[in-house]
Structures are given as C-alpha cells and as structure tokens.
Motif scaffolding. Sequence first.
Motif, PDB file in Angstrom:
ATOM      1  N   GLN A  69      -1.684  -2.076   2.131  1.00  0.00           N
ATOM      2  CA  GLN A  69      -0.737  -2.253   1.024  1.00  0.00           C
ATOM      3  C   GLN A  69      -0.936  -3.610   0.361  1.00  0.00           C
ATOM      4  N   HIS A  97      -4.702 -11.272   0.997  1.00  0.00           N
ATOM      5  CA  HIS A  97      -3.488 -10.584   1.420  1.00  0.00           C
ATOM      6  C   HIS A  97      -2.307 -11.535   1.338  1.00  0.00           C
ATOM      7  N   HIS A 114      -3.685  -3.736  -2.228  1.00  0.00           N
ATOM      8  CA  HIS A 114      -3.474  -3.114  -3.523  1.00  0.00           C
ATOM      9  C   HIS A 114      -2.405  -3.805  -4.347  1.00  0.00           C
ATOM     10  N   SER A 115      -1.502  -4.497  -3.706  1.00  0.00           N
ATOM     11  CA  SER A 115      -0.480  -5.205  -4.492  1.00  0.00           C
ATOM     12  C   SER A 115      -0.167  -6.521  -3.811  1.00  0.00           C
ATOM     13  N   SER A 116       0.247  -7.468  -4.592  1.00  0.00           N
ATOM     14  CA  SER A 116       0.522  -8.781  -4.013  1.00  0.00           C
ATOM     15  C   SER A 116       1.902  -8.814  -3.353  1.00  0.00           C
ATOM     16  N   GLU A 117       2.718  -7.843  -3.698  1.00  0.00           N
ATOM     17  CA  GLU A 117       4.060  -7.787  -3.097  1.00  0.00           C
ATOM     18  C   GLU A 117       4.119  -6.642  -2.094  1.00  0.00           C
ATOM     19  N   LEU A 118       4.740  -6.902  -0.992  1.00  0.00           N
ATOM     20  CA  LEU A 118       4.912  -5.837  -0.011  1.00  0.00           C
ATOM     21  C   LEU A 118       6.371  -5.450   0.023  1.00  0.00           C
ATOM     22  N   ASP A 119       6.641  -4.176   0.305  1.00  0.00           N
ATOM     23  CA  ASP A 119       8.056  -3.838   0.386  1.00  0.00           C
ATOM     24  C   ASP A 119       8.639  -4.441   1.642  1.00  0.00           C
TER      25      ASP A 119
END
Lengths: 1324, 193
Positions: free
Chosen positions: A125, A206, A128-133
């Motif tokens: 995750q 990451h 693919h995105s710099s923010e994680l849920d």
Amino acid sequence: MVGIMNPVSREKLASLSNSVKFATDLGPKLELCRQLKRDLLEEDAAALSEFLSHIFDLYSDPSGPVRKLATEIIGEIGVKHLEFVPEIAPFLITVLEDATPAVARQSISCSIDLFRHTLEKTAIQGLHSSELDSDLESSWSWMLKLKEKIYSIAFQPGSGGVKLVALKFVEAVILLYTPNPNGSSEPPPNEGTPIEFNISWLHGRHPFLNVGDLSIEASQRLVLLLDQLRFPTVKSLTTSVIVVLINSLSAIAKKRPAYYGRILPVLLSLDPPSFVIKEVHVYGANNALKNALLSCLQCSHPSAAPWRDRLLGALKDMEAGGLAEVALNQVHKVNGSVEDEKDHSSVIKEEKPMTKACDAAGSNVGRKRSGTEDSSGLAETGDVSGKRVRSTPSVSEESTKELNRNTSMSQGDISSAQSTTRKVDVDTGPVQQLVAMFGALVAQGEKAVGSLGILISSISADLLAEVVMANMRNLPPTHSHTDADDELLEDMCIVGSNTQAKYPPSFLVDVVSLSSTFPPIAALLNSQQSVPNEIVKTEVGEEVDVMAGPNSTVAYAGMAHEAENALLPGMEKIDVPTPSDIQDVGNLESGIPGLDSSFHYDGLSDAQAASSLVSTDLEDTSQEQGTSFGGKSPLHVLPSISIERSEELSPKAAVNDSSGVVSSTATSVVSSHPFVLPKMSAPVVNLSDDQKDDVQKLAYIRIIEAYKQIAVAGGSQVRSSLLAYLGVELPSELDLHKLLRDHILSDYINHEGHELTLRVLYRLFGEAEEESDFFSCTTAASAYETFLLAVAETLRDTFPPSDKSLSKLLGEAPCLPKSVLNLLECLCSPGISEKAEESQSGDRVTQGLSTVWSLILLRPPIRDVCLKIALQSAVHHLEEVRMKAIRLVANKLYPLPSISQQIEDFAREMLLSAVNIDAAEITDAEGLIIESHKQDSELEKPSHEHQSVSSTGKDISAIFHQSETSQSGSSPSVPEAQRCMSLYFALCTKKHSLFGQIFIVYSSASKAVKQAIHRHIPILVRTMGLSSDLLEIISDPPTGSENLLMQVLQTLTEGTVPSAELIFTIKKLFDSKLKDVEILVPVLPFLPGDEVLLLFPYLVNLPLDKFQAALTRLLQGSSQSGPVLSPAEVLIAIHGIDPERDGIPLKKVTDACNACFEQRHIFTQQILAKVLNQLVEQIPLPLLFMRTVLQAIGAFPGLVGFIMEILSRLVSKQIWKYPKLWVGFLKCAFLTKPQSFSVLLQLPPPQLENALNRTAALKAPLVAHASQENIRTSLPRSVLAVLGLSPESQPSSQVQTSQAHTGDTNNSEKDAVAEISKESSGAS
Amino acid sequence: MKFRYAMVCSSNQNRSMEAHCLLKKQGFDVSSYGTGTHVKLPGPSLREPNVYEFGTPYKHMFDDLRRKDPELYKRNGILPMLKRNLSVKLAPQRWQDNAADGYFDIVFTFEEKVFDMVLEDLHNRDQVLLKSVLVINLEVKDNHEEAAVGARLALDLCEQIEAVESWEDSVDDILICFENKHRRKLLYSISFY
C-alpha cells in the motif's frame, strides 16, 4: 451481501459456538470447533466482526486443544481479514502466556502468518500511495508489539518448547526484513500475482517502512541469535534449542548470503562436544552443524566463496570429507573455475561412485593402518611401494608445482575480487576508515571483543564485506599464500600418506574420474608415453600405494577397476584376444592391462629391480615433465594416470613374479616414440550392458584359465584373494560365481579350492553383513548360500567319505545357512528327505557325523542345531546309522558339560515317547494324543528356532509308529522301542543314575518295550558294572520293576562273585521291601549255608521252575566256595518244612521233593540213604518221610535192603503212632514185600493185625511167609495168633480196645493212604 | 493419539513398513515413506534389482515377483514382506512428494542418509506454518530381522513421546532415557513446516 449477515448462517454460527461452549466431551467439542472454523472462514468481514468476540470467548475453555483450535481460528480469520488485526494481536499476545505450551506455540505460529501478511499489505500500500489508512497503521503497530513480545520469548533464557518456535519466528522476521537476492526486486505489476514478498521492493519510498531500519533491526536480531550460540550462553541451552538455532542460522546464511560472513564464523567456532552438557547428544548437535555447514558449502553466492576452504576444513574435521568433496565438485561446476568444465560435467554422474570408491579405499586403509603406522609396516606387501617413494625425491617438488598451479586457479577468483575492491576503495573513504578502526580494535585484544561485535553488527553486511575485502590487500602476500597452502595441505590430504605430496581432493577426484572416462586414451597413450607418465605416478602413486600398501585386497579394487577400464576398449577392437593374440596387436598390447603383461613375463625378474628402473627414469625426466605440464589443463595429464595405475599394479598382481620387463620395454618404447598427445582423439566406444557383461565375463574366464596355468608359480594366497574379489565384485555376479565355482570344483585340491572358497565366502558374507541397502544385502546373502551349498554338495558327492574337506569347509565358513545344515542333516540321517539316497553308505553317515562333531566343537553359536542333527541321527530307524550316531553322542558329545543336559533331555524324551506312544495309542488309535504330548515335551527344548530339526524327526517317528502299529496292533514293535531307547541306554553307561528312569518307565511299558529293555539289559549292565548309583537303584526299585530287577541281578551275578555290598543290598531289600525270595536266587550261591537254610521254605514256595533254578544254584554254588548246600542238606531242609508252621502248601513241598528226585545224578542212592538215615532219627519224624522212602524205593530199587532197615527202625520207633506215616509205612511194606515181611512180623500183634486189616492183600502172603518152619518157630505166639496160625484166640475185650484205639484215627489213616498213593503215583 | 507420525526409510518397503505396520496395530496415526528415487527390491543378482516407481501398488510387485521366481523371492523374504505391506497400505510413497499429506509431528528415519534427506527436504520447503516437527534417526540395518527390532524400538519411543504433553519441552530427556535403556544411539533434529 456485504454488511448484511445472512440470518440463517448467523443463527447457525451462534448455535454452533454455543454448542461448542457447552459441549463437555473433548472429542465432539473439537469436532464442533472445526466445523465452526469451516463455516466462519466462509463469512465476510462484517459478519465476523460481530462474531469475533464469541470466538475470543472460546479461548476461555479449560481444555488446551480447544484453546489451541480457537487460536488457530482467530489466526486464520486475521490472515483473511487484516482489518481485525488490532483486535486479534492483543489476543495473540495474551495467548503467548498460555500455560499450555502447544497453545502458546500456536499463537506464534499464527503470528508469523499475520505478521507476513500485514507487512506485505503495508508495504504494497505504501508503494502505491504516500498515505496509509489508519487501520493498517494501527494493525502494523500492533504487529510490531506482538513481534517484540515474541522476541522476548525467543531471547529469554529457558522456556523450552515455545522458545523453539519463537526462534523460528525470529528467523522468519529476519528473512522478511532483508532483501532476497534471488527474488524479484520489483513489486509485481498487479497486486494479485502470487509472488514471494521481497523487502527490496520498497526502495526507500515507503511512508514509514525504511529498508535501512528494517535491515538494521534484522542485523541486531541476527546478532542476538548468534550470541546465543556463543560461549558461554550456549552452555545453558538445550540440545533442541541448539539444533534449531543452527538450522535457522544456516537457513539465513543460505537465503541471505550477505550474512554469510557473520554467521559462518560462529558456526565454525562451534564445537559441540565442548558445550553440550548432556554428552549423549553431542552428535545430535554435531549432525545439525554438519548439515548446516554442508548446505552453506553448496551456496553459490560470491560472498560464500572465501569461506569454502574453512568450511571444508571444518567438515573434514567432522569426518564428512567425502560429502564435502562432492559438494565442492558441485561448487566447482557452478563456478566454472575448472578449465575442463564441460568434460567434467559430462562425467559428473560417474564421479559419485568413483569418489565413493576412493573414500571407501581411503577409509579402509585408515582402519587397517592403525596397526602399521609407518612405512616399514608396508614391508609386508613388498618393498616395492616403499622403495619407490624413497627413491623419488623429486616427487615433492613436482607436487608442489602441481599444487601451486591448482591453487592459483582458485586464487583467480580472489584476485578478481580484489580488483573490484580496489576500485571500490578508491571511491569510498569510509571503508578505509573502518579498516583502520577494526585494526585498532583488534590490536586491543580480548577486551575489545565486545565493541568489535557492536561495530560489526551496526554496519551493513555489504559494507562489512567491503571492509574485509579491502583488508585483504593489507595481508602480507606471502603469508596469505602459505597460509592458504598450509590449509590446503592439512585439510585436503586424503590420507596421511608416506609421500610428502598432498593434493586437493578435488584434483584427485578429477584424476580418478577422468581416468575412468578415458581408458581408451590411456590405453593408446601408454605405449608412447609411459615414462613421462611416471611422474604422475607419484600423484596417483600416493593413492595407489596407500590402497595397495597395507591391505592387498584394497589394491585389487584398483586392479579390478583397471581391468574393467582397460579391457573394454581393447577387447572391443580385437574381438576376444587370447594371450597369444596380444603379442600381434602391437601397440595396443600394453593397453591390455598389466595383468596380461605380468602373465606373460611372469617370473622373469623381480619387482624391486623394476621399480628402481622406473624410479631412475623418473628422476631424469621429472623436472622437464613438471614444467611441460605446468600450463596444461589436467586433462592432458590425466589419461596417463590410469596406465600408470595398471603398470603399478601389474607387479603387484603377482608379487613375486615381476614385471620388470614390462617397465623396461616401456622405457625403450618411449625412446622411439615422440609425443603425439595433443592429436589424440579418444575413441570412446559405448557398450551396451549386454556387451559389457559379455566382455567382463570373457575376461573373467580368461583370468580363471590363466590361474590354472600359473598355479605352479606360488603366491597363491594373494592371487586367490584377487580372484575371489574379482568374482564377487564384478557385476552380473551370478554367472561369475558359477565360473568361479566351476573352477574351484574342477580340481578342489590342486586349485586350493578350500582357500579360494573361503575367500569368496568371506567376501560375500562381508557384503551381506555390510551396512548397505536392503537389496544388496539380501542378494549377497542368497549368493553366499548358493555358493556354499553348491561347493558343499559337490564335495559330498565327489570326494570319498573319508575326506575331511567338507568338514573343514563347514568349520571355517563364516556362517552356515539353513540349507547347508539341511544338507548335513540328510547326510547324518539318510532317508530324511524325499530323495531316495539309500545308496548312501554308512561311511557317509560317519562323515556327516564327524562333521557335525567338529562343528559342535568349533562353532558354539550353531551348537544346538548341530546337536539336533546328531540326536536325530541317534534315533534313526536304521540300526547302522543309529549305532554310529549313538557312539558319537554318548562317547564324544555327552562328556561335554555344555550340552550334556540337552542330550540327556532328548534321550529321556525319546525313552518316554516309546512308553507313552504306547499308552496313548491304547486310548487313541488315531495317535492324536501323541502329537499333543510331543508338543508338550517340545517345550523343554531350549530353542524353538531349530524345532524343525527335531520336529521333523518326531513326525517321522510318529509316522513310523503308526505304520508299525497298524501292523502289530496297539503297541510299538520291539525294533521301534529299541530305536527310541538305544540312546538312553547308551547314556546310562556314561551316567549310571539315569538307569533309574528305566526302572520307573518299565512298570508302565508295553510288552514290546519291556522286551526291548530286557534285550538291552545284559549288555548294558555288564558295561556299567556295579556302581554306587546302580546299588542305590537296586536298593529301592519302583514297584512293577521286579522282573527288570531280577534280570539286572542275574546279569550282575553271572560269572562273577557279587560284591558284599550287592549281597547286602539285596538282602536288605528282601528283608525290608520286597519279600520275594526270587531276588535272592542270583546271590544264593554266595550266601552262607545257614542263611540259606532259613530261606529254604521261601525257596520251596517259589514256582517249580524257579525253585529248580535256585536248587541248581545252591547245589552248584560259586566257583570259589563250592556248593552252599550238599544235596543231602537240601533234602533234609525240604523235609524240615512244616506246611502249617511255614504257611507253605504241602503240594509245594512235595513238588520240591519231586524236583530233587528228578535229578538222580545228584540225589544218588547213597545220598538218599544218608538222608533217610538222618531223617529217621528225627523226632518227630518229618511228615513226608514215608513218602520220600517210597520215592527212594521207586527210584532206586537197590535200596530195598536199606529201606528194610529203616522200616524196622520205624517199628522200633512205634511208627503206628503217626497215623499218616503209618499209612505210608504199610504202603511201603506192601510195595517191598516179600522183603518187608520180616519187618512186619516185628510189629506188635495189635499193630500187625491193624496192618493186615488195612491191607488185606498182605495177609495171605504174610501168613504163607510166617508158615515157614524156621520163621514160625521164631515168632511169638501172639503174632501167630494174629496171623491165625495159633488156635488160641485173643480176648475180645483187648481186641476191642485196640480196635477202639485205632478206630478214631481210622479215617485220617485212610486219607493219608489215599493221599500217599496218589502222591506216589504222581511221583512215579 | 496426539501426534502424527511418519516412518521413513529409503524404499518404503522393509524398515519403514515394519514400523508402520506395528504402530498402526497399536493405534497410532502413522504414515510411511521412502526417500529414494525408486523402489528397489533385490533381484536375481546385484546387477538386476527389481525397480519400481513409487506409487506402484505392493500387490502389483507381489504378483510380479511371484511370477518371476517364487522360490527365490520366498526364500529371501521379499514375498512375505510384500504381503505384509499390502495389508498395511496400497503402495510405497515418496517422502519428497508428500506435501499433500499434511504435516507430521514426529518423523522417524532409519538411516542417517535418509535422515539427512528428510531434513534437507524439510528445509527446502517453505517453512511458513512455524509448525515444529521432530525428526529422529534410529539406525537400523536393512534386513528383516533388524527391521523387526527397529520397529519395536520405534514403537517404544513413540509411546514415550505420546505420553508427554508436548515433545518440544522434553525431547532431550525422552531421547536420553531411550538411549540409556536400549543402548542405541539416536540422532534428532527439529525442523518446521
């Protein structure tokens, strides 16, 4: 469906979880749990979230398995639905503390799965995105907590089983945190692709997973792991923890070669014996370590390369050298560091067996050698090898060169590595700084170890590697070189050999494998290149010497290979060359192995000369040769080696006969042939298996043929070993066995058949016993059996019975299989097998028995079986066989204390069987009881294994019985009884106390058995003589055995004087127990007369025939003392018997009298007269007196005058007062008329009258007699009156009284008369 | 029975089957395997073994050998052995191909070579379950008699192991006790599924 729980399934799940909760039995509960698990995993996240707490509840269950299953369910839910991690992770942490280790382990087991998935998800995750849920973030943080918790378990001391899994967890995390060099460094393009996660995907982009940090953590954890194995922590660990640690570390090293340099030093410094406290399991840890090192050795990563030598060394120390070599070869193959890699790899398959062969040889030597450590110990095989070694100083020099060349190859790798590092350190200053730092720390010595460790652990592996590489440059070049050399020298020497040359094993392996691959080249080269090849000899020489040296058979291994290798091509080309062909073939001739050459030049000169010749050549050429080989690939050198080996071996093949000529011709050949080596092409001919078989077989036939011819040459010991080895070692051995057998048997004596057979047998036996796989074991065992049996059968059939070969062979063979024992059994008990071997003579039986005897003496382990055979033979139905066997058993075997009991038991059993069969068959004609009885008696046999022997015998005897009994009714025949009992009787003569059993058996035995016993007794008793044992038996015979006792006594007294003891015993027996006087009869002649007289009534009471026998004995007496009683005494004794007083029927007494009278030659007239004379004086007169008188007259009419005297004396004794005798008197008078008239007339008138009244027939002749003038005048008036010759009549009253007086006895008198008349008629 | 056992030798014929048979009779949850590439049985000579693939039913081998030479194979005990085997399970199985059979708790090997192969194979598998497995080597000579002895020893050891809560905590004690009792050396290792 999402979010909406299916009401049905919800209800179902709820009820399920409830029923789980309330189920009481563990089994159903677990089953319910599993069902719940299946159902739950099908549910979606929303449904599960509701339900999770129910499952957490399950964990409160008291039973471990349920908790474990609950944990498992939760773990699986977590893996499937990572969003639950924040709830599940705390749960797992609590579970870690569970009291049941299995549950705690399950928790760790779930954790790693969960951890892996969470990490993966987080990482991907993040890519693919710099923010994680935030969910994922908290999941991850929970996972980290869980991880820390497990770490603490892994590194805290103790805690056993859970710790094992925790350590494994650490390993898994380390692997996850470090990049996999073999994995893809890019994440899969689309998420779904199942590809192993690799941390290197992150590439530092990451949000919160930092590759560097993770790597550092992994490093730290690794250090912790390593620390556990370091001294002294390691001492506190259990073996299982150590094993797990070693396995884990080796796995890390293998999968993450970057850590190689950190893990290996620890592993290598491990010394299991020093740290494992519970010594018994040293080898457990040792084995783990060995496997770990081996697997590290196989690692092909460049960073593993520098460790190889040390690994090899360590493995060598651990005696895993052979495996290491194989591993190393694989490494070489991978690295391509050997020039001839292509060739090499083409033969790599063959290499393994070859290496094995070498190993086997090596280890074999090692073992054999321990006794003869130095080279002088080799003298046994001749000085050849020793001399050669000593006379070639150039060897070491040469070898060093070779070695250098070899090491330079491996150094190639290093130098290339160096060049790269050099590049690196131009760029990177820090590396040099680090090197300096390390140097400073190392200089501080021991105390800096800690800080050094920290430093090492804190820098990345790659960096550390660079440091090491950079440092390489600082090493003194010479030092590193010699260091390496030393190591090689030390580690790679195959065996501590006599030569100083030592070779890397890989090189040797190459040599061997190549030589085996290129025999054709070898063959062709030989003629042209033999001298240069001598150089190589020193190399192979080491090996060959070692192999040939201490143990000649090992040399044959080489020989065998050689023969195989070299023969093939040669034979292929020239069909099947016979020895004479070879000469014509020219160049190829020397390609046919040394064996042939030695065969030809057999005995021409001696081997030492040869070797010195060779070695001189060697010295001359070695120098040049060494240089010329320097740059060449091993391939060029190698072919010659095989030739060399063959040449080396040829003199050995016939140690005394030498092949000096071979080598000298070889040298001469060299001078005429220049090198053509590089142009040679190898004519490799691939043979089919069948062809190979044929070739080998033909070769073997030739070898055997050759042996027949060289038999005269001597040295047979070595040669027969060789032949045996070849016969067994070459494949398709069945045929070769047969060839060998035929050879042996064609002339057993001249071909030293015994020795050769034994060699073959020992070889086969060794193979069968060897710790090898199942099928070769079994095959060899069966080959062994076949071989031994065939030879034994032939020996039996072809040799005269007196020959001892069979016995010798069986005595010395390594073991005797059952079939051979059967053969022996058939020999000893002919007719036991179906095969009709009736033609077998008794001599064969003797042969068999003497073999059995020697086996019993020589082979304690099979003593029982052999004994059974002998015993079986001892109850054989043929008397001839039986007697032979009994003689053996009783005379030779029975005295052996170890088996005497067994023999005794068997004999007793047979004895009883004779009696019991009898008894059983009376009750049960079918003979079923016999069987059961036999089985009972079987129980006392010590071993059931060999039951077959005895039970076959029994069956036979049972059958025998039945056939017997069908003929003769319900009891066994006399011969059958004898069959069963002879052995026992024979034993009785050795041990007299056994005799008692016969007495016991006797009473219940059948007639036939008794008869058999009686038949035996005289011989038996005579052999035994009188012993204390026998006396004891006699003194207390069991009831029913009287007849037997009688016979024994008779035998004992026959012809000899019985001892006082015997007489005493018998008398005592008679007095105490056995009132039968019969037992005294045998000793009667030896008893004093007065005792006999006392016994006389008893004797008379015996049946007439026995009395007569006793009478004879009495009258004959013994030879020393003469008759016990005179005939007169006997008669008087008879008359002395009073039937009423002694309780003996009168009839017996009269019979006794009659018996005496029958023997007129003994009881003569004179004796009778004497007896009567004495009897008549007795008061009262004996009852039978008159009867005897009458008989005497009847027997000897000449006695009448004497009788008249007696009668007149009787008159004077008033005979009429004895009514019975009176009757007899009258009868006598009547019979002896007219002589008796004068006696009658002496009677007083009343008695006369009475007499005349009783015997009216007397009256007239008597009156006539009395009427004679001269007589009449002499008679008193009263007498005349009675006779009626006087007119005066007697007063009637007086007559009346006398009438009355005699009247009361009248009746009895009449009886007596009647009786006597009857008697006398009987007597006459 | 708490644990799942596997008996492993090279051909899954003699030693492992002997033990399998015995343990099965005693109610253990047991399987058996061979680590060789083929199933090799003795033939008329060393050169001519009877080679079968793993998975060939014992019955098939039995019939095959009985057809070939009943006398020989009866004498060397192969036929009786096969007969025993076919009563235990269908066909010999190969250890390396047993992934589908689930995990075992205890693996017995009867030869060090086999032991090493089992361990190597286990190490080469993906060890993701973190489920520990105890591999014990009991050296048993490959003949009928020794196999019987070995099977009894294995049974004894299995009973010891079965008696404890978790072998991980007491394996050393159990094995040492066994070694002292039977005077047999054991080799063991721990691996993971």
